[in-house]
Design an enzyme around this catalytic site. Structure first.
Site, short mmCIF file in Angstrom:
data_model
loop_
_atom_site.label_atom_id
_atom_site.label_comp_id
_atom_site.label_asym_id
_atom_site.label_seq_id
_atom_site.Cartn_x
_atom_site.Cartn_y
_atom_site.Cartn_z
N TYR A 80 0.82 -1.21 0.00
CA TYR A 80 0.00 0.00 0.00
C TYR A 80 0.86 1.27 0.00
O TYR A 80 0.35 2.38 0.04
CB TYR A 80 -0.96 -0.01 1.20
N TYR A 112 -11.46 -1.26 -0.20
CA TYR A 112 -11.41 -0.90 1.23
C TYR A 112 -10.12 -0.19 1.58
O TYR A 112 -10.02 0.41 2.65
CB TYR A 112 -11.61 -2.15 2.09
N ARG A 113 -9.14 -0.22 0.66
CA ARG A 113 -7.81 0.29 0.99
C ARG A 113 -7.02 0.24 -0.31
O ARG A 113 -7.27 -0.65 -1.13
CB ARG A 113 -7.21 -0.70 1.98
#
Ligand code: ADP
Length: 520
Positions: free
Chosen positions: A91, A464-465
């Site tokens: 991420y 969600y991310r």
């Protein structure tokens, strides 16, 4: 890395002045502006190696030092990117969204306080899963963590980015109960009962009086969390369940339609995660042991790998946590329901307090072995995640899988996917494994990722991310009523952070002066 990346409007001279101000406030040993530091705080799994480099980093170790740094950032209008331990692989790792931002590394703040009656840990951001695990063991405290696949990171950092574990406390962010936060203007606030001077209930009642703000500081850029209360699960008396393998890709439908209702009614309280064969195999072997053909793996190769390790196309670990008598009764139901959908393999598991314990995510033991998947292709490996949220519906999960799998084949990628159960939803995490030394394949990742986001959007599924590269893209898919949510987020952002110094661009939220940095 020849040039020091600078945020918009900055000169090297101005950055130098800011660095000196940080040194005066924190001491030179907490200010890191060498090339090696910039490399250390870069994204280890970056798709575009030139994006997201920080200009440097600072490592304050107290609230006062954080406040002093925030004051300097406001003076210079210098963007700060707070991280807890910066192990957010897939991420963005420790890197900021906006190149030239200064990373605020809070990994030196490692204080742990613990309420052994209620199982509430009051943690500073630098406390990692291993630290907390060691603390519980050393002090003989009968509580379990809920660890993510990479437990190298921070307990708070994980909850603040909505990372998940596998126990009944698997949705980590739900178990935050009261935060201490430095706002972008430097004020210190406590949320929930922490706002009430001396209340003994800060870590017990999450809401306080009036609006409850904990989630406002999750996946946002509204504050720097300096302390958080987290509920830990009391060690259960017993554990019962099974590791189950299923043979065919289509079995996903029955798995979701069987496990979903058990989860929703509460017979299963954990957060099980259905993973495909590559999730299991990528930590046991590497691709070159099986084939040197480019393109997605053929069914023959997949079958050979599965046969060697005796794994299904899909596998899932299901566990009941609690009193032994209750687990025994619930196990009968689980056995019957799972048996009815014809698994390929069932390995029953049971444990009672006092027996040697299974050291895995199921018991909240910290681990890092899933990171091994970065080695699948060889070369400098890594992965990024594409993770839409789905309803707990077998047909929809299967259709989403089939769409995604077809895209993986189209782009010549080996598919690693999983479906993690929340109480009412599934998080469909798809790992895109990369080899940074394969330029041809790396060049396709961006188009591949965007195709997946567009497919999901067309079916009503939002992520969600996401990785730093795609925060604006994903934020744009949350578009109801002309992106009303983004407008609200940015109204709040501009009110709390008038100089736009805190994590500009996080989750697609940009302060007014940097709105031009929003990406396509
Ligand atoms: P971990 O070490 O657990 O992997 P990180 O430190 O990488 O977690 O944090 C993940 C993300 O969460 C960061 O990129 C940042 O956006 C946000 N974050 C982490 N810690 C804080 C904090 N203390 N305050 C505000 N945001 C944070």
């Amino acid at each position: 890395m020849a040039d020091i990346p600078l945020p918009p409007g900055f000169t090297a001279q101005k950055m130098d002045q800011a660095r000196k101000a940080f040194e005066a406030a924190l001491g030179a040993d907490k200010v890191f502006f060498e090339d090696i530091d910039r490399l250390g705080y870069s994204d280890k799994f970056a798709i575009d190696d030139d994006a997201h480099h920080p200009s440097g980093a600072i490592g304050p170790t107290s609230v006062e030092e954080i406040q002093a740094a925030v004051k300097i950032a406001n003076q210079y209008r210098l963007p700060l990117w707070p991280i807890s331990r910066g192990k957010n692989f897939g991420y963005g790792t420790a890197a900021p969204e906006l190149a030239g931002s200064v990373v605020m590394d809070l990994s030196g703040m490692k204080k742990i306080e613990f309420d052994p009656v209620n199982g509430v840990a009051t943690l500073e951001p630098g406390v990692g899963f291993y630290d907390l695990y060691d603390y519980l063991q050393k002090n003989d405290l009968p509580f379990w963590l809920s660890t993510p696949g990479n437990s190298w990171g921070s307990v708070i950092g994980n909850a603040l980015d909505r990372g998940v574990g596998y126990t009944p406390y698997g949705e980590n962010t739900k178990f935050l109960c009261g935060l201490e936060v430095v706002l972008p203007t430097g004020e210190l606030v406590r949320t929930g009962m922490g706002a009430f001077e001396g209340a003994p209930t800060w870590g017990l009642y999450p809401f306080g009086f009036g609006p409850a703000w904990d989630q406002m500081f999750v996946q946002s850029n509204f504050g720097i969390v300096t302390k958080a209360n987290m509920w830990l699960m009391p060690e259960p008396e017993s554990l019962m369940g099974m590791d189950v393998e299923f043979d065919r890709p289509e079995d996903l439908k029955a798995m979701v339609d069987t496990i979903g209702p058990l989860r929703r009614e509460g017979l299963l309280r954990q957060s099980p995660s259905i993973g495909n064969w590559l999730r299991a195999a990528s930590i046991l072997t590497t691709r070159d042991e099986w084939t040197d053909k480019p393109g997605a793996l053929s069914d023959d190769v997949i079958d050979a790998i599965r046969k060697k390790f005796n794994i299904g196309w899909w596998g899932v670990s299901l566990r009941l946590y609690g009193r032994e008598d209750m687990n025994k009764a619930a196990y009968k139901v689980l056995e019957r329901e799972i048996g009815a959908i014809k698994p390929m393999l069932v390995k029953p598991a049971s444990w009672v307090k006092g027996q040697p314990i299974e050291r895995s995510a199921i018991t909240g033991t910290p681990m890092t072995f899933p990171l091994q998947n970065a080695n699948w292709y060889g070369g400098r490996g890594g992965h990024i995640g594409f993770s839409p949220i789905l309803p707990q519906d077998g047909d929809k999960a299967l259709a989403q899988f089939q769409r995604t799998y077809a895209r993986y084949k189209e782009y010549g990628m080996d598919y690693q996917g999983s479906f993690a159960f929340g109480e009412r939803h599934l998080i469909n995490v798809n790992a895109m494994i990369i080899d940074k030394d394969n330029a041809e394949k790396m060049a396709k990742i961006d188009t591949f990722f965007r195709a997946l986001v567009a497919d999901a959007k067309a079916n009503g599924y939002g992520e969600y991310r996401t990785h730093l590269d795609y925060m604006d893209l994903v934020a744009r898919t949350y578009d109801w009523n002309d992106n009303a949510l983004r407008k609200l987020n940015e109204t709040v952002k501009n009110a709390l952070d008038p100089n736009g110094i805190l994590a500009p661009g996080k989750s697609g939220i940009w302060p007014k002066d940097l709105a031009g940095e929003r990406k396509q």
